[in-house]
Motif scaffolding. Sequence first.
Motif, PDB file in Angstrom:
ATOM      1  N   THR A  88       0.881  -1.111   0.003  1.00  0.00           N
ATOM      2  CA  THR A  88       0.042   0.170   0.027  1.00  0.00           C
ATOM      3  C   THR A  88       0.879   1.338   0.228  1.00  0.00           C
ATOM      4  O   THR A  88       0.730   2.331  -0.762  1.00  0.00           O
ATOM      5  CB  THR A  88      -0.838  -0.123   1.317  1.00  0.00           C
ATOM      6  N   ALA A  89       1.805   1.350   0.836  1.00  0.00           N
ATOM      7  CA  ALA A  89       2.732   2.432   0.579  1.00  0.00           C
ATOM      8  C   ALA A  89       3.632   2.548  -0.535  1.00  0.00           C
ATOM      9  O   ALA A  89       3.676   3.562  -0.978  1.00  0.00           O
ATOM     10  CB  ALA A  89       3.914   2.120   1.998  1.00  0.00           C
ATOM     11  N   LEU A  90       4.042   1.520  -1.247  1.00  0.00           N
ATOM     12  CA  LEU A  90       4.689   1.566  -2.438  1.00  0.00           C
ATOM     13  C   LEU A  90       3.690   2.150  -3.426  1.00  0.00           C
ATOM     14  O   LEU A  90       4.214   2.853  -4.307  1.00  0.00           O
ATOM     15  CB  LEU A  90       5.072   0.156  -2.853  1.00  0.00           C
ATOM     16  N   LYS A  91       2.410   1.809  -3.421  1.00  0.00           N
ATOM     17  CA  LYS A  91       1.228   2.497  -4.332  1.00  0.00           C
ATOM     18  C   LYS A  91       1.419   3.819  -4.183  1.00  0.00           C
ATOM     19  O   LYS A  91       1.212   4.622  -5.200  1.00  0.00           O
ATOM     20  CB  LYS A  91       0.019   1.879  -4.022  1.00  0.00           C
ATOM     21  N   HIS A  92       1.445   4.493  -2.990  1.00  0.00           N
ATOM     22  CA  HIS A  92       1.627   5.989  -2.842  1.00  0.00           C
ATOM     23  C   HIS A  92       2.853   6.429  -3.332  1.00  0.00           C
ATOM     24  O   HIS A  92       2.833   7.719  -3.594  1.00  0.00           O
ATOM     25  CB  HIS A  92       1.305   6.329  -1.397  1.00  0.00           C
ATOM     26  N   MET A  93       4.120   5.812  -3.103  1.00  0.00           N
ATOM     27  CA  MET A  93       5.438   6.378  -3.227  1.00  0.00           C
ATOM     28  C   MET A  93       5.753   6.262  -4.674  1.00  0.00           C
ATOM     29  O   MET A  93       6.650   7.067  -4.899  1.00  0.00           O
ATOM     30  CB  MET A  93       6.444   5.748  -2.360  1.00  0.00           C
ATOM     31  N   CYS A  94       5.326   5.189  -5.509  1.00  0.00           N
ATOM     32  CA  CYS A  94       6.160   4.951  -6.637  1.00  0.00           C
ATOM     33  C   CYS A  94       5.114   5.081  -7.728  1.00  0.00           C
ATOM     34  O   CYS A  94       4.029   4.849  -7.738  1.00  0.00           O
ATOM     35  CB  CYS A  94       6.614   3.428  -6.640  1.00  0.00           C
ATOM     36  N   ASN A  95       5.963   5.170  -9.126  1.00  0.00           N
ATOM     37  CA  ASN A  95       5.336   5.087 -10.214  1.00  0.00           C
ATOM     38  C   ASN A  95       5.524   3.718 -10.871  1.00  0.00           C
ATOM     39  O   ASN A  95       6.543   3.229 -10.512  1.00  0.00           O
ATOM     40  CB  ASN A  95       5.908   6.249 -11.212  1.00  0.00           C
ATOM     41  N   GLU A 133       0.769   6.233   7.864  1.00  0.00           N
ATOM     42  CA  GLU A 133      -0.432   5.796   7.521  1.00  0.00           C
ATOM     43  C   GLU A 133      -0.216   5.419   5.997  1.00  0.00           C
ATOM     44  O   GLU A 133      -0.599   6.079   4.993  1.00  0.00           O
ATOM     45  CB  GLU A 133      -1.464   6.712   7.670  1.00  0.00           C
ATOM     46  N   ALA A 134       0.152   4.159   5.751  1.00  0.00           N
ATOM     47  CA  ALA A 134      -0.009   3.926   4.224  1.00  0.00           C
ATOM     48  C   ALA A 134      -1.148   4.072   3.510  1.00  0.00           C
ATOM     49  O   ALA A 134      -1.277   4.523   2.239  1.00  0.00           O
ATOM     50  CB  ALA A 134       0.696   2.382   4.197  1.00  0.00           C
ATOM     51  N   ILE A 135      -2.196   3.702   4.223  1.00  0.00           N
ATOM     52  CA  ILE A 135      -3.762   3.819   3.574  1.00  0.00           C
ATOM     53  C   ILE A 135      -3.763   5.132   2.911  1.00  0.00           C
ATOM     54  O   ILE A 135      -4.539   5.261   2.040  1.00  0.00           O
ATOM     55  CB  ILE A 135      -4.757   3.267   4.454  1.00  0.00           C
ATOM     56  N   LYS A 147       0.173   9.315   4.438  1.00  0.00           N
ATOM     57  CA  LYS A 147       0.425  10.325   5.339  1.00  0.00           C
ATOM     58  C   LYS A 147       1.813   9.870   6.246  1.00  0.00           C
ATOM     59  O   LYS A 147       2.035   8.508   6.480  1.00  0.00           O
ATOM     60  CB  LYS A 147      -0.629  10.488   6.693  1.00  0.00           C
ATOM     61  N   GLY A 148       2.827  10.764   6.172  1.00  0.00           N
ATOM     62  CA  GLY A 148       4.062  10.704   6.530  1.00  0.00           C
ATOM     63  C   GLY A 148       4.906   9.807   5.582  1.00  0.00           C
ATOM     64  O   GLY A 148       6.066   9.604   6.057  1.00  0.00           O
TER      65      GLY A 148
END
Length: 156
Positions: free
Chosen positions: A18-25, A124-126, A129-130
Amino acid sequence: MEIKKILMLGNSGAGKKTALKHMCNNLKKTASASYGKTIINNKKLQIFSPSRADRFEFMGDVLSKNMDGAIIFIDNTHGITNTCTEMINFVEEKNVPYVIFANKQDLTNEPLKNHPNVPILPTEAISGKGLLHGLNTLLEIMESYNKKRKIEVIYC
């Protein structure tokens, strides 16, 4: 553009994907690992993560080759488990800078535990946040670590 390889480790269910989805293309997922890229502060980050903690045992050495930094991703509702401690020890043996992301802050009122060697950052990966703050913190630590290593090489 400078390229940095980061390894993200953590227990299954901690929120790494979930975090990777927010951080990466262009997040790529296989049965054994996930991989994504992003650009922060004019640095291209390549982030690799074994898909499950048990995959780390056989993928750890392969994925950690030439890594510049690491993220230990914990589910803060469970805290730092024995598996997390093994991953921390693995990264420390590789002698690379790292941070700990204490995820699921939205689900717990537990205070962040201190670790003597590394910052523990709330995430908060969902919601994402952070995560950016955590990556920037890791990049700052990596940069100061590299400067220190260059000075040590010059004075040897």
